[in-house]
Motif scaffolding. Structure first.
Motif, short mmCIF file in Angstrom:
data_model
loop_
_atom_site.label_atom_id
_atom_site.label_comp_id
_atom_site.label_asym_id
_atom_site.label_seq_id
_atom_site.Cartn_x
_atom_site.Cartn_y
_atom_site.Cartn_z
N PRO A 923 30.56 54.45 34.18
CA PRO A 923 30.43 54.51 35.65
C PRO A 923 31.63 55.17 36.29
CG PRO A 923 29.74 52.37 34.84
CD PRO A 923 30.32 53.07 33.67
N ARG A 924 31.37 55.96 37.31
CA ARG A 924 32.44 56.70 37.95
C ARG A 924 33.13 55.89 39.04
NH1 ARG A 924 28.48 60.32 36.61
NH2 ARG A 924 27.24 59.86 38.47
N ARG A 925 32.50 54.76 39.47
CA ARG A 925 33.12 53.96 40.53
C ARG A 925 34.04 52.91 39.91
NH1 ARG A 925 29.85 50.80 42.29
NH2 ARG A 925 28.08 51.15 40.91
N PRO A 926 35.24 52.70 40.49
CA PRO A 926 36.12 51.64 40.01
C PRO A 926 35.68 50.29 40.59
CG PRO A 926 37.17 52.80 41.80
CD PRO A 926 35.87 53.52 41.55
N PRO A 927 36.17 49.18 40.04
CA PRO A 927 35.88 47.86 40.61
C PRO A 927 36.36 47.79 42.05
CG PRO A 927 36.81 47.64 38.42
CD PRO A 927 36.94 49.07 38.79
N GLY A 928 35.58 47.06 42.93
CA GLY A 928 35.95 46.95 44.34
C GLY A 928 36.12 45.50 44.79
N ASN A 929 36.58 45.36 46.06
CA ASN A 929 36.80 44.03 46.66
C ASN A 929 37.67 43.16 45.76
OD1 ASN A 929 35.27 44.62 48.95
ND2 ASN A 929 33.36 44.00 47.95
N ILE A 930 38.81 43.72 45.35
CA ILE A 930 39.73 42.98 44.47
C ILE A 930 40.50 41.97 45.30
CG2 ILE A 930 41.64 43.20 42.86
CD1 ILE A 930 40.73 46.09 42.39
N SER A 931 40.56 40.74 44.78
CA SER A 931 41.35 39.69 45.45
C SER A 931 42.02 38.85 44.38
CB SER A 931 40.43 38.81 46.31
OG SER A 931 39.48 38.13 45.50
N TRP A 932 43.04 38.10 44.81
CA TRP A 932 43.74 37.25 43.85
C TRP A 932 44.18 35.96 44.51
CZ3 TRP A 932 46.01 41.41 46.13
CH2 TRP A 932 47.20 41.18 46.84
N THR A 933 44.40 34.96 43.67
CA THR A 933 44.90 33.66 44.12
C THR A 933 46.00 33.23 43.16
OG1 THR A 933 42.71 33.07 44.94
CG2 THR A 933 44.29 31.28 44.65
N LEU A 934 47.17 32.85 43.72
CA LEU A 934 48.31 32.39 42.93
C LEU A 934 48.32 30.87 42.96
CD1 LEU A 934 50.86 32.98 41.28
CD2 LEU A 934 52.12 33.12 43.46
N THR A 935 48.14 30.25 41.80
CA THR A 935 48.17 28.78 41.69
C THR A 935 49.17 28.41 40.61
OG1 THR A 935 45.81 28.70 42.27
CG2 THR A 935 46.79 26.71 41.32
N GLY A 936 50.31 27.87 41.04
CA GLY A 936 51.36 27.49 40.08
C GLY A 936 51.81 28.69 39.28
N SER A 937 51.58 28.62 37.98
CA SER A 937 52.00 29.71 37.09
C SER A 937 50.82 30.56 36.66
CB SER A 937 52.69 29.11 35.86
OG SER A 937 51.81 28.25 35.16
N THR A 938 49.76 30.60 37.45
CA THR A 938 48.58 31.40 37.10
C THR A 938 48.13 32.21 38.30
OG1 THR A 938 47.86 29.73 35.51
CG2 THR A 938 46.22 31.33 36.25
N VAL A 939 47.78 33.45 38.04
CA VAL A 939 47.18 34.32 39.04
C VAL A 939 45.74 34.54 38.64
CG1 VAL A 939 47.13 36.62 40.06
CG2 VAL A 939 49.31 35.48 39.70
#
Length: 1051
Positions: A923-939
């Protein structure tokens, strides 16, 4: 016409000689003869300008005048330095020329100008005569010759020549270059073809098809500023039939049996031979060795600046594989006259005797004659002429004048001039008076010269006051008038007068003698004995008269020592006036000898001596002679050199060859040469090699300087002792066996006529075939035979030969005949698509028994469906591998694939082709709507799933590259779903993340985010980001970050 050509080919330009006379001594005008008519006395002029006889600065040169030239005059140069200025006359063929107003001859300064020159009247020998009141001199003779008036022409029959291929060809022309078919297509001298610069003939050793055509001789003549050229008629050369027969050389262009040359000239010898193959030409001197003046270029041997050492017999040798031919001829050297000793301007007293001598070298030996004031001089009364000697008895004033000695042989004439001045002068002390104040040391000796100018020599008397001095035990008056007083005391002080008188008059001069205290050495130097490199001080103290300055000088073996030029080895050891000690620093062998210290004042001196012995390594041996010359040994003898005050312990011998200028120590018999020996045998030499030898002596203080090199010698020839190396081969055209080897160096050839003998046979057979390959430079041999199969193994041996015999054979090597392309194809070819642009290809190998050469590898050819196989792309493997990975394919495309074997001869037949269709692209499209959550020592990172389009390959998962900062190494994470948890350290502040899809078609385009610790959770729509990633360079991509409140910022 040949006579015309002879004149055109002669070079007559001869540079003007410098007159051999030195600067003349001036004399007085002729009127002085009238002052003393009975004595004809010459008086020195009192004016500031001194007179002297003519001295040539420019003389006429041989001149060639071309008839028909646009020039209307000829000028012969003549200029002489003289005071008063010289007047000029000219002679033609010994007769003086008349210079009338209507004459075609006129003088311009001293030059002779001939207007409208005519051969019948003006050709001949010319001589310039220069005269002033001091005398007359004549110049050398110069010829005026005339070139051809008729046009330059060539006589060449327009014949048809028919030759067979490989036959010899000889054509004749009068001059220098040949044309083929048209101008300016000149035939080059390339070894096969040769144009003689002596006869103009064109020689072709072996004709070829390219020689067909029309030939014309192109002749050129240069006369001063005029150049004439002409073509001969074209002659056709046609080749009747091909004849590839080989035949031995036959020398056709050869130098004369006797070649005459003058010293300093360049001699060119020509030698060219017919033969098939084209012969090689070698040169040698039979009664000597080759020198650095030789310039050899196959048919030609140039010897520059020849001298008498170049005289001798020369041989050229033509050789090919069918045989050899030789020719010999002599070079005979002659020389123009050249002065070894000449007369110089001379002043002599009236009544004295004079002997002049002129000596000239040359071959044939020059004859010497004499001229006085331009006229021949023969023996008469007081004058005796004997070859190169001229003697005068009891000179008279009339003997004054200009004299010339002339040396001549058939190659030229040289003149030397000088002025003789006979003097008659009354005694005169003005130039050399007796010294006014004459200091002398008590108990010493004083010498008082009396040197008035007088001619003839004056009679001298000495007086002290009014007392006439005569010879006694303390007083001596020498024959030249010098007064010597010995054992001087205070009573000798007073006035001393010298009286001089001759028939011209008398004069006197007076000096005053003053007596001083004598100088004495109070501490004399002592003899010493030291080693090289040591230091020493020689002492010398003195007392002297306090009213005078004292100086010290030192001499070594009676040669004064210059402290400033001693390179630091000598210096004064004390600055005190009465101390003259000499310090010797870093003594060398040359500092041995008798040292003399001299203490001196202006009135006297005294000396004391001591001997210094410096011990060191021995001096060089002398007289190295080589005898009993063999092929590997010689006997050497020498004479003992100086031991430098330490006994010689042993000798060593060094040698060098023409191949290397470096001296090397040689093996000898006996191995250790004792110090009392004067002969030894040098062993383990190379046969047929030029050597020089030198001898070194040594003692306990070291090795001394080497002797002068011996004369060059050449060891005798011997059969080769070493087999050629580097035997191998292979390759070439079908039905050929190519054998290669490393050419044998000159060191191992051992003799002339060097070549190679090859032995070879098909492996498994009994009979050996042989071939002789001449020339040491040869490095391969080609055997052709229709019966030779492809890639057939042969056993091969090689040995060397020369005129003395054959050498040992090498070890047997296996050499294969020429290969052919593979005859079989690989089979069971399979191809498997890998990703969207790559595939893997595999096959079953060909059997080695089916190969007609060495298998180098396989060639994979692949082409798109619908294209022709000729347009296929190609990939090669090396060795025996049976698979290949092919990249750079188009996605979702059908390809045809075939495999071929290849070797050095080429590529074999193709395998049956197989088909493959590459995978769809990711696929030519990259992943979209990227988000993250930082909880303690894990992202925890999430994104929208990517759905493949119809023309894209399926998505099987995701790849994420995680990097703590821009300098750390990235970590790869794989995820099957659209989220991932990543552990982070406690001090985590930010990170860089790339996320892309993966599947059968490969990896897709990445999406990048910059995670900040305090930014919390954020969501970004990647459409704009996708556009940026696909357009912007990487440097801008790295600056894209996602924060809490902003999506896809460009920083």
């Amino acid at each position: 016409m040949e006579g015309c050509w002879g004149q055109l080919g002669i070079s007559l330009l001869i540079t003007a000689e410098k007159d051999a006379a030195s600067c003349p001594v001036p004399k007085t005008p002729h009127f002085a003869k009238q002052v003393f008519p009975s004595l004809a006395v010459w008086c020195q002029a009192q004016s500031g300008t001194r007179s002297y006889g003519p001295v040539f600065e420019e003389q006429p040169a041989h001149t060639l005048f071309p008839e028909g030239s646009a020039e209307e005059k000829v000028t012969l140069m003549c200029r002489a330095r003289a005071n008063p200025p010289a007047t000029y006359r000219w002679k033609m063929n010994g007769t003086e020329l008349k210079m009338g107003p209507d004459s075609r001859y006129r003088l311009v300064a001293g030059d002779l100008v001939i207007s409208n020159p005519v051969k019948a009247k003006d050709a001949g020998s010319y001589q310039c005569v220069a005269t002033n009141a001091r005398g007359t001199v004549v110049s050398r003779e110069a010829s005026l010759r005339f070139g051809c008036k008729s046009s330059l022409g060539l006589h060449k029959a327009n014949k048809m020549h028919k030759q067979k291929f490989g036959e010899k060809l000889w054509m004749r022309c009068l001059s220098y270059r040949w044309l083929l078919n048209e101008f300016p297509n000149f035939i080059p001298a390339d070894g096969r073809r040769f144009v003689s610069q002596t006869t103009g003939n064109l020689y072709i050793a072996k004709t070829e098809a390219s020689d067909l055509g029309n030939y014309s001789c192109f002749a050129t003549s240069h006369i001063d500023f005029i150049t004439k050229s002409v073509f001969s008629k074209f002659s056709q050369l046609s080749l009747a039939a091909e004849d590839a027969r080989q035949y031995a050389p036959s020398i056709k262009a050869r130098f004369p049996a006797d070649t005459y040359a003058l010293t300093g000239q360049m001699v060119t010898l020509e030698c060219f031979a017919f033969g098939n193959p084209v012969p090689r030409i070698k040169w040698r001197k039979l009664d000597g060795s080759q020198t650095s003046k030789w310039i050899s270029s196959e048919p030609l041997l140039h010897i520059q600046n020849v001298d008498f050492e170049d005289e001798g017999t020369y041989e050229c040798e033509a050789e090919n594989i069918k045989g050899r031919d030789t020719y010999q001829g002599r070079i005979i050297i002659h020389a123009q006259p050249d002065w070894l000793d000449v007369i110089t301007d001379t002043e002599a007293d009236i009544g004295s005797d004079l002997r002049w001598s002129c000596v000239a070298s040359g071959k044939p030996r020059p004859a010497v004659r004499w001229l006085r004031d331009g006229q021949p001089l023969a023996s008469q009364n007081r004058i005796e002429v004997s070859g190169g000697e001229l003697r005068f008895s009891k000179l008279v004033l009339e003997d004054s004048g200009m004299y010339q000695c002339v040396a001549e042989n058939k190659h030229g004439t040289v003149y030397a001039s000088a002025e003789l001045t006979v003097q008659a002068l009354a005694p005169d002390f003005r130039l050399n008076p007796v010294k006014r104040l004459i200091p002398a040391a008590r108990s010493g000796k004083v010498i008082i010269p009396c040197q008035p100018r007088a001619a003839p020599k004056a009679t001298v008397l000495w007086t002290k006051g009014t007392e006439l001095l005569i010879n006694s035990s303390r007083v001596t008056i020498t024959a030249d008038g010098t007064l010597i007083l010995q054992n001087i005391s205070k009573s000798d002080e007073g006035k001393y007068t010298c009286f001089a008188e001759n028939f011209m008059g008398k004069a006197n001069s007076t000096g005053i003698l003053s007596v001083r205290d004598a100088t004495k050495i109070t501490l004399a130097p002592s003899s010493a004995d030291i080693n090289v490199g040591e230091n020493l001080t020689l002492q010398c103290h003195a007392s002297h008269d306090p009213t005078m300055d004292l100086t010290f000088t030192w001499s070594l073996d009676d040669f004064p020592i210059d402290l400033d030029k001693s390179e630091g080895h000598y210096r004064r050891a004390s600055a005190k006036e009465a101390v003259g000690d000499l310090a010797i620093v870093n003594a060398q062998l040359k500092h041995s000898g008798r040292y003399t210290c001299t203490a001196q004042t202006v009135v006297d001196s005294t000396s004391e001596s001591a001997t210094l012995t410096v011990r060191g390594p021995p001096g060089p041996p002398g007289g190295v002679v080589v005898r009993d010359i063999g092929d590997t040994s010689v006997q050497l003898s020498w004479s003992r050199g100086f031991d430098n005050h330490s006994p010689i312990a042993r000798y060593s011998i060094e040698a060098r060859t023409l191949l290397s200028n470096k001296w090397k120590q040689m093996r000898t018999n006996p191995v250790n040469i004792e110090g009392n020996a004067e002969t030894a045998q040098v062993v383990n030499l190379i046969p047929w090699m030029d050597y020089e030898f030198r001898v070194l002596a040594s003692n306990i203080l070291g090795v001394g300087e080497p002797s002068l090199p011996s004369s060059k010698i050449r060891t005798k020839e011997a059969a080769p002792t070493v087999a050629p190396s580097g035997l191998g081969g292979g390759g070439g055209a079908p039905n050929e066996l190519i054998i290669n080897w490393t050419p044998t160096l000159r060191d191992y050839q051992n003799g002339d006529g060097f070549g190679y003998i090859l032995s070879f046979r098909k492996k498994g057979t009994q009979e050996w075939l042989t071939a002789r390959v001449p020339h040491a430079e040869s490095l391969h041999y080609v055997y052709r035979n229709e019966s030779i199969g492809p890639y057939t193994p042969f056993e091969v041996k090689i040995k060397a030969y020369n005129r003395k015999g054959e050498g040992p054979e090498s070890l047997t090597a296996i050499v294969y005949s020429a290969e052919e392309e593979p005859k079989v194809a690989p089979f069971r070819v399979t191809a498997k698509a890998v990703l969207s642009s790559e595939m893997d290809v595999s096959w079953e190998p060909v059997e080695q028994g089916d190969m007609t050469g060495v298998l180098l590898g396989y060639e994979i050819r692949y082409w798109k469906d619908g294209d022709k196989e000729e347009a296929a792309d190609r990939v090669r493997t090396a060795g025996l591998v049976t698979s290949a990975h092919v990249t750079g394919l188009n996605p979702n495309t059908k390809y045809h694939v075939s495999v071929r074997a290849y070797n050095r001869a080429g590529v074999g037949p193709p395998s049956p082709s197989t088909n493959i269709t590459t995978i769809k692209p990711p696929p030519r499209r990259p992943p979209g709507n990227i988000s993250w959550t930082l909880t303690g020592s894990t992202v925890t990172i999430k994104w929208d799933p990517v759905v493949a389009q119809a023309d894209e390959s399926a998505v099987t998962g995701y790849k994420m590259l995680y990097r703590q900062d821009s300098h750390s190494a990235p970590t790869l994470y794989l995820a099957s779903k659209s989220r991932i948890d990543i552990p982070v350290p406690e001090d985590f502040t930010h990170a860089f993340v790339q996320i892309r899809v993966t599947g059968p078609g490969g990896d897709g385009i990445p999406a990048e985010v910059h995670i900040l610790r305090n930014s919390g959770m954020s969501v970004c729509v990647p459409r704009v980001q996708t556009l940026i990633f696909r357009v912007l360079p990487r440097t801008l991509q790295n600056n894209i970050s996602i924060s809490r409140n902003t999506c896809c910022h460009v920083l």
